[in-house]
Design a protein around this motif. Structure first.
Motif, PDB file in Angstrom:
ATOM      1  N   ARG A   1       0.865  -1.218   0.114  1.00  0.00           N
ATOM      2  CA  ARG A   1       0.036  -0.147  -0.032  1.00  0.00           C
ATOM      3  C   ARG A   1       0.836   1.238   0.036  1.00  0.00           C
ATOM      4  NH1 ARG A   1      -3.382  -3.244   3.271  1.00  0.00           N
ATOM      5  NH2 ARG A   1      -2.393  -2.341   5.118  1.00  0.00           N
ATOM      6  N   ILE A   2       1.975   1.328   0.880  1.00  0.00           N
ATOM      7  CA  ILE A   2       2.836   2.577   0.911  1.00  0.00           C
ATOM      8  C   ILE A   2       3.411   2.558  -0.432  1.00  0.00           C
ATOM      9  CG2 ILE A   2       5.240   3.192   1.585  1.00  0.00           C
ATOM     10  CD1 ILE A   2       4.312   1.589   4.447  1.00  0.00           C
ATOM     11  N   GLU A   3       4.001   1.528  -1.121  1.00  0.00           N
ATOM     12  CA  GLU A   3       4.397   1.355  -2.500  1.00  0.00           C
ATOM     13  C   GLU A   3       3.485   2.211  -3.618  1.00  0.00           C
ATOM     14  OE1 GLU A   3       6.583  -1.486  -5.606  1.00  0.00           O
ATOM     15  OE2 GLU A   3       4.541  -2.405  -4.555  1.00  0.00           O
ATOM     16  N   GLY A   4       2.262   1.929  -3.352  1.00  0.00           N
ATOM     17  CA  GLY A   4       1.092   2.493  -4.075  1.00  0.00           C
ATOM     18  C   GLY A   4       1.006   3.862  -3.892  1.00  0.00           C
ATOM     19  N   GLN A   5       1.311   4.352  -2.357  1.00  0.00           N
ATOM     20  CA  GLN A   5       1.092   5.671  -2.279  1.00  0.00           C
ATOM     21  C   GLN A   5       2.356   6.428  -2.725  1.00  0.00           C
ATOM     22  OE1 GLN A   5       0.798   5.259   2.148  1.00  0.00           O
ATOM     23  NE2 GLN A   5      -0.697   6.809   2.343  1.00  0.00           N
ATOM     24  N   LEU A   6       3.249   5.917  -2.865  1.00  0.00           N
ATOM     25  CA  LEU A   6       4.426   6.499  -3.401  1.00  0.00           C
ATOM     26  C   LEU A   6       4.576   6.658  -4.765  1.00  0.00           C
ATOM     27  CD1 LEU A   6       7.351   5.235  -1.155  1.00  0.00           C
ATOM     28  CD2 LEU A   6       6.430   7.601  -1.062  1.00  0.00           C
ATOM     29  N   LYS A   7       3.878   5.716  -5.424  1.00  0.00           N
ATOM     30  CA  LYS A   7       3.744   5.615  -7.055  1.00  0.00           C
ATOM     31  C   LYS A   7       2.595   6.840  -7.420  1.00  0.00           C
ATOM     32  CE  LYS A   7       5.089   1.107  -8.244  1.00  0.00           C
ATOM     33  NZ  LYS A   7       4.631  -0.167  -8.801  1.00  0.00           N
TER      34      LYS A   7
ATOM     35  N   GLY B   1       2.208  17.838 -12.260  1.00  0.00           N
ATOM     36  CA  GLY B   1       2.293  19.303 -11.742  1.00  0.00           C
ATOM     37  C   GLY B   1       1.270  19.651 -10.805  1.00  0.00           C
ATOM     38  N   LYS B   2       0.768  18.715  -9.785  1.00  0.00           N
ATOM     39  CA  LYS B   2      -0.209  19.040  -8.930  1.00  0.00           C
ATOM     40  C   LYS B   2       0.427  19.907  -7.688  1.00  0.00           C
ATOM     41  CE  LYS B   2      -3.179  16.026 -10.251  1.00  0.00           C
ATOM     42  NZ  LYS B   2      -4.777  16.439 -10.637  1.00  0.00           N
ATOM     43  N   ASP B   3      -0.590  20.408  -7.167  1.00  0.00           N
ATOM     44  CA  ASP B   3      -0.073  21.429  -6.002  1.00  0.00           C
ATOM     45  C   ASP B   3       0.851  20.806  -5.013  1.00  0.00           C
ATOM     46  OD1 ASP B   3      -0.720  24.172  -4.946  1.00  0.00           O
ATOM     47  OD2 ASP B   3      -1.223  22.748  -3.273  1.00  0.00           O
ATOM     48  N   CYS B   4       1.697  21.833  -4.700  1.00  0.00           N
ATOM     49  CA  CYS B   4       2.738  21.410  -3.661  1.00  0.00           C
ATOM     50  C   CYS B   4       2.180  20.757  -2.420  1.00  0.00           C
ATOM     51  CB  CYS B   4       3.822  22.602  -3.272  1.00  0.00           C
ATOM     52  SG  CYS B   4       4.782  22.661  -1.726  1.00  0.00           S
ATOM     53  N   ARG B   5       1.077  21.447  -1.859  1.00  0.00           N
ATOM     54  CA  ARG B   5       0.538  20.992  -0.633  1.00  0.00           C
ATOM     55  C   ARG B   5       0.017  19.671  -1.038  1.00  0.00           C
ATOM     56  NH1 ARG B   5      -1.055  26.851  -0.647  1.00  0.00           N
ATOM     57  NH2 ARG B   5      -2.381  26.219  -2.621  1.00  0.00           N
ATOM     58  N   ASP B   6      -0.648  19.425  -1.799  1.00  0.00           N
ATOM     59  CA  ASP B   6      -1.466  18.037  -2.038  1.00  0.00           C
ATOM     60  C   ASP B   6      -0.148  16.980  -2.016  1.00  0.00           C
ATOM     61  OD1 ASP B   6      -3.876  19.342  -2.343  1.00  0.00           O
ATOM     62  OD2 ASP B   6      -3.547  19.301  -4.446  1.00  0.00           O
ATOM     63  N   VAL B   7       0.900  17.315  -2.895  1.00  0.00           N
ATOM     64  CA  VAL B   7       1.904  16.457  -2.777  1.00  0.00           C
ATOM     65  C   VAL B   7       2.567  16.091  -1.409  1.00  0.00           C
ATOM     66  CG1 VAL B   7       4.374  15.909  -3.576  1.00  0.00           C
ATOM     67  CG2 VAL B   7       2.545  16.968  -5.247  1.00  0.00           C
ATOM     68  N   VAL B   8       2.583  17.130  -0.522  1.00  0.00           N
ATOM     69  CA  VAL B   8       3.279  17.124   0.690  1.00  0.00           C
ATOM     70  C   VAL B   8       2.357  16.433   1.565  1.00  0.00           C
ATOM     71  CG1 VAL B   8       4.081  18.313   2.720  1.00  0.00           C
ATOM     72  CG2 VAL B   8       4.956  19.064   0.577  1.00  0.00           C
ATOM     73  N   THR B   9       1.167  16.623   1.440  1.00  0.00           N
ATOM     74  CA  THR B   9       0.129  15.990   2.117  1.00  0.00           C
ATOM     75  C   THR B   9       0.286  14.543   2.061  1.00  0.00           C
ATOM     76  OG1 THR B   9      -1.298  17.643   2.302  1.00  0.00           O
ATOM     77  CG2 THR B   9      -2.281  15.444   2.626  1.00  0.00           C
ATOM     78  N   GLN B  10       0.217  13.937   0.821  1.00  0.00           N
ATOM     79  CA  GLN B  10       0.511  12.691   0.605  1.00  0.00           C
ATOM     80  C   GLN B  10       1.805  11.889   1.007  1.00  0.00           C
ATOM     81  OE1 GLN B  10      -1.886  10.562  -0.533  1.00  0.00           O
ATOM     82  NE2 GLN B  10      -3.175  12.484  -0.375  1.00  0.00           N
ATOM     83  N   LEU B  11       2.948  12.880   0.767  1.00  0.00           N
ATOM     84  CA  LEU B  11       4.121  12.296   1.335  1.00  0.00           C
ATOM     85  C   LEU B  11       4.040  11.971   2.767  1.00  0.00           C
ATOM     86  CD1 LEU B  11       6.584  14.488  -0.513  1.00  0.00           C
ATOM     87  CD2 LEU B  11       6.323  11.873  -0.688  1.00  0.00           C
TER      88      LEU B  11
ATOM     89  N   ALA C   1       2.467   8.813   3.456  1.00  0.00           N
ATOM     90  CA  ALA C   1       3.188   7.716   3.106  1.00  0.00           C
ATOM     91  C   ALA C   1       4.162   7.529   4.471  1.00  0.00           C
ATOM     92  CB  ALA C   1       3.960   7.779   2.037  1.00  0.00           C
ATOM     93  N   ARG C   2       4.735   8.595   4.887  1.00  0.00           N
ATOM     94  CA  ARG C   2       5.795   8.751   5.985  1.00  0.00           C
ATOM     95  C   ARG C   2       5.086   8.043   7.341  1.00  0.00           C
ATOM     96  NH1 ARG C   2       8.228  13.970   7.672  1.00  0.00           N
ATOM     97  NH2 ARG C   2       6.117  14.566   8.120  1.00  0.00           N
ATOM     98  N   SER C   3       3.790   8.306   7.609  1.00  0.00           N
ATOM     99  CA  SER C   3       3.111   7.948   8.611  1.00  0.00           C
ATOM    100  C   SER C   3       2.985   6.567   8.649  1.00  0.00           C
ATOM    101  CB  SER C   3       1.645   8.546   8.884  1.00  0.00           C
ATOM    102  OG  SER C   3       2.011  10.039   9.212  1.00  0.00           O
TER     103      SER C   3
END
Length: 100
Positions: A13-19, A28-38, A41-43
């Protein structure tokens, strides 16, 4: 140590999140959305590390008890491993520095 299917599924599942994060970046999605998903994944990685350490600790304690060996060192080792992995939110110890 054997890793059960539950842990392997967590990692998939984490692998899928990172992909998904990579895909967001490529789109080119918004930085905030990318950081939220990262962050999510870190959690998930932190929780998985906690599961792996606690499962290993449980197995080691059981084996040590069967062999009549002390277990305090195993608990301390697990705490140190979690600290080294920056999983401080998983570490809860009592006044004797035992995991609770």
């Amino acid at each position: 140590m054997e890793y059960n299917q539950q842990v392997k599924n967590r990692l998939r599942r984490i692998e899928g999140q990172l992909k998904g994060v990579l895909s967001m970046m490529e789109q080119g999605k918004d930085c905030r959305d990318v950081v939220t998903q990262l962050s999510a994944a870190r959690s998930a990685i932190d929780r998985t590390m906690g599961v792996i350490v606690s499962s290993n600790l449980e197995q080691c304690v059981r084996e040590s008890l069967q062999q009549g060996e002390p277990t305090a060192g195993l608990v301390q080792e697990a705490v140190q491993l979690l600290k080294a992995a920056n999983c401080h939110h998983f570490i809860k110890v009592d006044e004797y520095n035992y995991l609770v």
